[in-house]
Design a protein around this motif. Sequence first.
Motif, PDB file in Angstrom:
ATOM      1  N   THR A 174      39.668 -27.037  -5.167  1.00 52.53           N
ATOM      2  CA  THR A 174      40.757 -28.003  -5.078  1.00 52.53           C
ATOM      3  C   THR A 174      40.630 -28.752  -3.768  1.00 52.53           C
ATOM      4  N   GLU A 202      40.287 -33.395   2.001  1.00 53.94           N
ATOM      5  CA  GLU A 202      39.391 -34.538   1.917  1.00 53.94           C
ATOM      6  C   GLU A 202      38.644 -34.733   3.231  1.00 53.94           C
ATOM      7  N   PRO A 223      44.619 -34.012  -0.323  1.00 58.46           N
ATOM      8  CA  PRO A 223      44.576 -35.256   0.469  1.00 58.46           C
ATOM      9  C   PRO A 223      44.889 -35.002   1.939  1.00 58.46           C
ATOM     10  N   GLN A 254      35.571 -35.392  -1.397  1.00 62.94           N
ATOM     11  CA  GLN A 254      36.396 -36.435  -1.991  1.00 62.94           C
ATOM     12  C   GLN A 254      37.272 -35.797  -3.062  1.00 62.94           C
ATOM     13  N   MET A 255      38.359 -36.498  -3.389  1.00 62.56           N
ATOM     14  CA  MET A 255      39.285 -35.963  -4.399  1.00 62.56           C
ATOM     15  C   MET A 255      38.553 -35.694  -5.708  1.00 62.56           C
ATOM     16  N   LYS A 256      37.590 -36.534  -6.029  1.00 63.49           N
ATOM     17  CA  LYS A 256      36.883 -36.391  -7.303  1.00 63.49           C
ATOM     18  C   LYS A 256      35.992 -35.133  -7.346  1.00 63.49           C
ATOM     19  N   SER A 273      37.151 -32.220  -6.867  1.00 62.88           N
ATOM     20  CA  SER A 273      37.972 -31.156  -7.441  1.00 62.88           C
ATOM     21  C   SER A 273      37.454 -30.846  -8.838  1.00 62.88           C
TER      22      SER A 273
END
Lengths: 110, 110
Positions: free
Chosen positions: B107, B14, B110, B79-81, B83
């Motif tokens: 991928t 991230e 965090p 950002q995680m989104k 992925s």
Amino acid sequence: DVKVTQSSRYLVKRTGEKVFLECVQDMDHENMFWYRQDPGLGLRLIYFSYDVKMKEKGDIPEGYSVSREKKERFSLILESASTNQTSMYLCASTGGETQYFGPGTRLLVL
Amino acid sequence: GQSLEQPSEVTAVEGAIVQINCTYQTSGFYGLSWYQQHDGGAPTFLSYNALDGLEETGRFSSFLSRSDSYGYLLLQELQMKDSASYFCAVPSGSARQLTFGSGTQLTVLP
């Protein structure tokens, strides 16, 4: 908001059955496409249509046919389903350089 | 015909920056597109480059070098989104039918 819809999200069929997958777009697009998506292979073009009643083969048309009787509707037909046609099927239509995809139909052939 | 190559997997954390490369071989070239696909979702259009250089759209940028038959997608401030799978694609023919690469699974950790 542009919209491409597909008739089913999930479908289970038996080997030898005739299968119809329907796709409808509400954007008045001329061009519509059918892809299949398999892990590691990306999206592969099956058939496309550039006008009503007009169709062209894509890269992997064997075992499939299509129908476009109305501008907004493009159907993919599996004449005699086989297990190697188990896949995710994605329909798309084109506005300029952007393809708009439907949510996909995950087909399992037993 | 057309063929595209991109890495199968990329992992980043991230907040980092990641670059996804794509090389292509085509018999005629119009431009290079990028699509994003989340698990279980439909591909969605990210960008299209017809000319050499960098195009920026928010956190995402796309680059094209026609002389090198090469492009990349640059994702900043991950950002995680983010992925998802990312596909490069080239249009061809009058219907602008797309040939896709096999996709890069990104991928974000965090």
